[in-house]
Enzyme design. Sequence first.
Site, short mmCIF file in Angstrom:
data_model
loop_
_atom_site.label_atom_id
_atom_site.label_comp_id
_atom_site.label_asym_id
_atom_site.label_seq_id
_atom_site.Cartn_x
_atom_site.Cartn_y
_atom_site.Cartn_z
CB CYS A 101 -6.27 1.82 -0.01
SG CYS A 101 -6.95 0.22 0.12
CB CYS B 132 8.63 -0.57 6.70
SG CYS B 132 8.58 -1.47 5.85
CB CYS C 295 10.27 -4.82 -0.22
SG CYS C 295 10.03 -2.52 -0.48
CG ASN D 32 -3.74 2.92 3.07
OD1 ASN D 32 -3.15 1.85 2.17
ND2 ASN D 32 -3.03 3.94 3.34
N GLY D 33 -4.30 -0.44 4.37
CA GLY D 33 -3.14 -1.08 4.59
C GLY D 33 -3.58 -2.55 4.12
CB CYS E 252 5.52 -5.10 0.08
SG CYS E 252 4.25 -4.15 1.09
CE1 TYR F 149 5.35 4.86 -9.20
CE2 TYR F 149 4.68 3.45 -6.99
CZ TYR F 149 4.03 3.99 -8.48
OH TYR F 149 3.59 3.53 -9.61
CB SER G 282 7.10 8.28 -9.51
OG SER G 282 7.11 7.40 -10.78
N GLY H 46 -4.92 4.57 -4.97
CA GLY H 46 -5.75 3.87 -6.07
C GLY H 46 -7.07 4.25 -6.55
CB CYS I 141 5.46 2.26 3.33
SG CYS I 141 6.10 1.99 1.57
CG ASP J 198 11.82 3.95 -13.24
OD1 ASP J 198 10.91 4.75 -13.06
OD2 ASP J 198 11.37 3.63 -14.08
CG ASP J 199 9.90 5.29 -8.81
OD1 ASP J 199 9.07 4.53 -9.02
OD2 ASP J 199 9.48 6.32 -9.68
S1 SF4 Z 1 7.82 -3.51 2.48
FE1 SF4 Z 1 8.67 -2.52 0.87
S2 SF4 Z 1 6.49 -1.87 -0.27
FE2 SF4 Z 1 5.97 -2.59 1.93
S3 SF4 Z 1 5.74 -0.83 3.52
FE3 SF4 Z 1 7.67 -1.98 3.86
S4 SF4 Z 1 9.14 -0.41 2.48
FE4 SF4 Z 1 6.99 -0.21 1.65
#
Ligand code: SF4
Length: 469
Positions: A11, A447, A450, A111-112, A392, A252, A293, A37, A246, A355-356
């Site tokens: 979002c 973060c 992932c 958002n989130g 995620c 990206y 991207s 989005g 994030c 690529d990302d």
């Molecule tokens: S888990 Fe990955 S995609 Fe999700 S918020 Fe953390 S860094 Fe971003």
Amino acid sequence: MFDFDELNEECGVFGIVGHSDAARLTYYGLHALQHRGQESAGIVTTNGEKFHVHRDMGLVTEVFSSDEVSKLIGSTAIGHVRYSTTGSSVLANVQPLVFNYAKGEIAIATNGNLVNGDKLRKELEANGSIFQTTTDTEAIAHLIARSNADTLEGAVKETLNQLVGAYALLILTNEQLFVAQDPHALRPLAIGKLGDSYVFSSETCAFDTIGATFIREIEPGELLVVTQDNEMCVTRFSEPKETSICSFEYIYFARPDSDISGINVHTARKRLGRQLAKEAFAEVDVITGVPDSSTSAAIGFAEATGIPYELGLIKNRYVGRTFIQPSQELREQGVKMKLSAVRKVVEGKRVVMVDDSIVRGTTSRRIVNLLREAGATEVHVRISSPPVKNPCFYGIDTANRDQLIASNHSVDEICKLINADSLAFLSAEGMIEAIGRPSNEKNRGHCVACFTGDYPTKLYDALEVEETV
Ligand code: SF4
């Protein structure tokens, strides 16, 4: 990264207070946030007495005609663009969600994702709440409505303290706009000013679009309360926790012209490409990036190596979003419709394709094959992020763990599966260093869950849901 197995942002939110053209500016703001989005869009305005609402499925330009925008009267507005991860893709779930409760109207745009959304919902339902949507956001409204706090601000704070996960949140009433950032600041949220009006946006690119000036980002655990005449009270509902923006916002999601924590996204991506070149050089003739991207990272890779950057792949911008891919054969065709290799650039050449990220791997294989069919003699794939091994739970639509190619294959195996001559990912340390956030916090305030599986919050029901899928 491109198309069928991409990560999708959930979002984008936008808000403006006390401006005679609030709805139109929100429309432009949402248009600038469209990349966050594409499934639905909505705007709620207030003239201080009642809400005016328009929401529908589709792109911002499809949802809002000029006529629709002019019906949205009032000088304060919030807007939302959405790609659904939780809550199915139906009109009832389109944000901003609007509720009537004992103390009046309330609209919420967020958002989130909450990781305790299901838990809150079950508890609320057990206590008699009836839900109209399948989104997390509705639980927020119920918690506010059920609060015994003396003031709405008190009710909002009490509610925010029950939420766990990612939320960059706008809550509108006929008197005030509440703006909150989760204690980890997982999603970006910035404040700007246009004349006397405060403006809020997921990304700073929307400020540039409407001519607003960036002031600062909303701090983790902060709650801003803005009245219709632009009096702003800065308060907190929680002490900040470890900042965990994030990292995919830099890699990206965010638009290259946005800044996050003072770092321009395009510039950060170029640095990711430079670092990748340092970590995984390949002796080739041409560097190319998967548009759009990965272009910045490919330029960085080329700059660091002195090997020319070329437009080896071109994106066709005019393919409909709703292109249907019922069969494998048509899926292949779909990639060709959306992306072309430039034969004159790659024919007879050894190519690095930057690529990302790689999610499921199917798209990477198709793009490698496109380059080979166009005559590339070698295709070396370089990824400007570490392998995505974990799902995620904070509002990004990654695949389930068993669909993430890097969670159950080695780099060598993935290289074979995508038909590349060589494959390398950026290291987590290299990524954090290259983004360059000025922070002493863990992972420099990113973060990285992932990649590493080290989630910044408890996971509650999110993990249970994943395990049962
Ligand atoms: S888990 Fe990955 S995609 Fe999700 S918020 Fe953390 S860094 Fe971003």
